[in-house]
Structure formats: structure tokens, C-alpha cells
Design an enzyme around this catalytic site. Structure first.
Site, PDB file in Angstrom:
ATOM      1  N   CYS A   1     -10.490  15.241 -35.632  1.00 53.54           N
ATOM      2  CA  CYS A   1     -10.993  16.389 -35.112  1.00 53.54           C
ATOM      3  C   CYS A   1     -11.885  15.893 -34.131  1.00 53.54           C
ATOM      4  CB  CYS A   1     -11.816  17.377 -36.203  1.00 53.54           C
ATOM      5  SG  CYS A   1     -12.580  18.704 -35.381  1.00 53.54           S
ATOM      6  N   THR A  11      -8.558  19.405 -28.132  1.00 53.10           N
ATOM      7  CA  THR A  11      -8.648  19.780 -29.564  1.00 53.10           C
ATOM      8  C   THR A  11      -7.260  19.025 -30.323  1.00 53.10           C
ATOM      9  OG1 THR A  11      -8.382  21.609 -31.033  1.00 53.10           O
ATOM     10  CG2 THR A  11      -7.868  22.036 -28.642  1.00 53.10           C
TER      11      THR A  11
END
Length: 229
Positions: A196, A83
Site C-alpha cells: 500500500c 495507489t
């Protein structure tokens, strides 16, 4: 082959992409029936997203630290945090951990510099676009990140949490992301960071107006380089 520890689940959609990429690239590099040596700890994202929304980063960091230590005890030789946003907590996560963390922003910056670009547009969660833990790291690597305007940041963030993290992709959101990327190009960006790990579900070199640097793919390839070194 070294064992890669993956701390994922944030979201599950991106962690699935990590697993696929690492498997595909191991087979491409080594051939035959080869697959990567992995330890995957996939967390429930809902309580973590609540901590993010409340700004309780200390609690989130303590959780990541516990899990990183568990991966090390289980035999991981190196760690990747699957992440971008949670790299805000990389230092806290690695307290008391002796194996290395491959930082996603460092891997991405190296790939951009190697390709000869310097002004990457950044599409990511609001946390990643607006806070210095990520953009500052890019700047320290000699890059000048270009950030979307306020309204575009809000819509990029909304689509990530309301759609992509739930494995939802729509033609409308894909078109919106292309429009935002185009405005980043007009603002002077010379390439685009899919900052992202879910943004690659909507944008790629096939539809982006700018050359794309997909952080998921870059992170996986860097981890595999380290595992095979």
C-alpha cells in the site's frame, strides 16, 4: 522528457510521496535545476473509500476512466495510478485511453526478481492482500506471495485507513507493523512488499526484518525511466 500523468489522492498522503520522489530522483539523475514534467489529478478520497467499502467497484472504475481520459487530453504521455488497491480497476480505467499505464505490481515484481527474491511477504489493504488482481499478477511474474494471517490482515488494513491515510503515524502502529513483518518472515517470506503506498510511512529497511520493496519508490523510479527513455 515525457510528461507523467499521476492519478492520485488515494490517499493524499501517498501522492505527496510520489511528488517528492519524482522530484528528488529527477534532480539526482539530471542535476542542476531539473524537475519532472508532471500532470497531477488528485481526487477526494472520501467518496472513493465509500465506494470501496460498499463494493461498488464499477462506479469507482468509471470515475478513474474519466480522470485517465482527462489526463491524456491534458497532454500526459504515460500514466501512473498512485495507489496499489485501485489497480484492481486498471483495465476499466484504461478503456478508451491510448497512452500506456505503468502497472505498480509489474514494476514491483520486476524489482523483486532482479534482486533475486521469490517469496515476497505482502502488507497492504485487505483488498490488495486478499484479491487476485494483485497477488495473481505477482504469481504470473513467477513470484510466490506470502500473505499475513486473518488477524494481521485486519490490523494492517485498519492502520492504513484509520491512521496512515490521515497522515497519522504512531510508535504503537510502527511496532505492530514490524511484528506482522516478522511473522511473515517466520512463514517463509524472503522479502517484503510495502503493498500500500502508505505503508512506507511505518516500515523501511531500517526497521523491517526483511528486505523491503517500497511500491511507491519503485513505481516512481519506473515512471521516470519511461519518461526519460
Amino acid at each position: 522528457m515525457k510528461t507523467i500523468g499521476i492519478l492520485g489522492g488515494m490517499s493524499a498522503a501517498s501522492t505527496q510521496g510520489y511528488y517528492r520522489r519524482l522530484c528528488d530522483q529527477t534532480r539526482a539523475r539530471l542535476g542542476g535545476l531539473h524537475s519532472p514534467e508532471l500532470l497531477i489529478r488528485s481526487l477526494d478520497f472520501a467518496p472513493i473509500a465509500e465506494l470501496q467499502a460498499r463494493g461498488d467497484w464499477d462506479a469507482a472504475g468509471a470515475l478513474l476512466n474519466t480522470e485517465a481520459k482527462a489526463l491524456e487530453r491534458s497532454g500526459a504521455d504515460l500514466l501512473i495510478l498512485a495507489t496499489n488497491t485501485m489497480h484492481k480497476l486498471a483495465d476499466q480505467m484504461m478503456q478508451g485511453v491510448t497512452i500506456p499505464l505503468l502497472h505498480i505490481a509489474d514494476a514491483t515484481a520486476s524489482a523483486i526478481r532482479a534482486a533475486g527474491y521469490s517469496r515476497p511477504g505482502l502488507m497492504a489493504t485487505a483488498f490488495t492482500m486478499e484479491q487476485a488482481f494483485y497477488t495473481g499478477r505477482l504469481a504470473a511474474a513467477g513470484l510466490t506471495p506470502v500473505i499475513p494471517k486473518t488477524e494481521d490482515r485486519a490490523e494492517t488494513h485498519r492502520i492504513i485507513y484509520e491512521e496512515l491515510c490521515k497522515d497519522i503515524t504512531t510508535p504503537q502502529s510502527r511496532a505492530t507493523y514490524v511484528e506482522i513483518a516478522t511473522r511473515l518472515m517466520d512463514a517463509g517470506a524472503d522479502c517484503l512488499i510495502l503493498g500500500c503506498t502508505e505503508v512506507g510511512m511505518l516500515l523501511s529497511d531500517d526497521n523491517s526484518p526483511l528486505p523491503v520493496f517500497d511500491t511507491t519508490l519503485i513505481h516512481c523510479d519506473s515512471a521516470l525511466d519511461a519518461a526519460l527513455s
